[in-house]
Design a protein around this motif. Structure first.
Motif, PDB file in Angstrom:
ATOM      1  N   ALA A 164      18.038  -7.529  35.612  1.00 29.23           N
ATOM      2  CA  ALA A 164      18.457  -7.378  37.008  1.00 29.23           C
ATOM      3  C   ALA A 164      18.642  -5.911  37.393  1.00 29.23           C
ATOM      4  CB  ALA A 164      19.751  -8.148  37.241  1.00 29.23           C
ATOM      5  N   ASP A 165      19.087  -5.083  36.435  1.00 31.75           N
ATOM      6  CA  ASP A 165      19.486  -3.719  36.813  1.00 31.75           C
ATOM      7  C   ASP A 165      18.426  -2.681  36.466  1.00 31.75           C
ATOM      8  OD1 ASP A 165      19.639  -3.989  34.135  1.00 31.75           O
ATOM      9  OD2 ASP A 165      21.673  -3.192  33.891  1.00 31.75           O
ATOM     10  N   ASP A 185      15.389   0.029  36.790  1.00 35.33           N
ATOM     11  CA  ASP A 185      14.963   1.037  37.763  1.00 35.33           C
ATOM     12  C   ASP A 185      13.486   0.776  38.086  1.00 35.33           C
ATOM     13  OD1 ASP A 185      14.096   3.272  39.125  1.00 35.33           O
ATOM     14  OD2 ASP A 185      14.893   4.727  37.684  1.00 35.33           O
ATOM     15  N   ARG A 211      20.168  -1.003  23.994  1.00 35.14           N
ATOM     16  CA  ARG A 211      20.754  -1.019  25.329  1.00 35.14           C
ATOM     17  C   ARG A 211      22.277  -0.996  25.350  1.00 35.14           C
ATOM     18  NH1 ARG A 211      19.881  -3.231  30.566  1.00 35.14           N
ATOM     19  NH2 ARG A 211      20.800  -5.228  30.139  1.00 35.14           N
TER      20      ARG A 211
END
Ligand SMILES: [Zn+2]
Length: 215
Positions: free
Chosen positions: A110-111, A113, A194
């Motif tokens: 979802a996040d 770039d 991550r």
């Protein structure tokens, strides 16, 4: 047989061999993924409904630069994306599209770039891929996906398709495969890292790599 047909035949052998290698290494599951080579104004592309692991070089599809079938087997509905990439980059001769697991996973985050889906973690990623933009989601075969891919390819030879996979266009098929594998490996590294602080290459290191490529 004409010289053109000889070249198409040779490219078909390379596609079948590469497809078998990609499938054997688990880089695209089931009957997903497609490969193509451009020979003059024709594109040899993998047919619909066949695993990359069991391609018959005599039964690949031939399409034109508009994405229309010319002869041979029935092209994948994703073949129009390949035609779009060759239109955007006239010097390109190979396209690889994979649904490789870690690249697909990153394409679903979802996040992410949208301008740069993966950080420049290693020199090989920078040299083979560069910046990796995310193309917004469209259903496979939707003409809008080809439009988005063609626009993105004018500036980038590699891209991630949202909730779908990677696609790379290059000067030849094996270079496109190298970059697609680099995307998969970097996606895997990124997912491993991550939750931790990472140290991507710094701007000065990226500039030095770019200078070496031009030298
Ligand atoms: Zn696909």
């Amino acid at each position: 047989m004409s010289a053109h047909e000889d070249t198409i035949r040779a490219a078909s052998e390379v596609i079948a061999e590469l497809g078998a290698s990609i499938f054997a290494r688990g880089l695209t599951p089931g009957r997903t993924g497609n490969l193509s080579c451009r020979i003059e104004d024709e594109i040899v592309v993998t047919p619909t409904g066949v695993s990359l692991g069991s391609l018959d070089p005599c039964r690949l599809a031939i399409i034109d630069l508009a994405g229309r079938p010319v002869r041979g087997g029935k092209p994948s509905k994703e073949a129009v994306m390949h035609a779009a990439l060759y239109r955007a980059r006239p010097a390109a001769r190979g396209v690889v599209h994979l649904h490789s697991t870690h690249a697909v996973a990153v394409s679903c985050l979802a996040d992410i770039d949208g301008r740069s889906a993966l950080p420049p973690l290693t020199a090989y990623f920078v040299m083979r891929v560069g910046r990796l933009p995310l193309v917004p989601y469209f259903a496979p075969g939707d003409p809008a996906l080809s439009v988005a891919v063609e626009e993105t390819a004018r500036e980038h030879h590699a891209m991630l398709l949202a909730n779908h996979g990677s696609i790379v266009v290059a000067e030849d098929l094996l270079s496109a495969a190298d970059a697609a594998e680099e995307i998969e490996e970097t996606a895997r590294l990124w997912l491993l890292l991550r939750e931790q602080r990472t140290r991507p290459l710094a701007d000065a290191q990226l500039t030095a790599l770019a200078e070496r490529r031009q030298a």
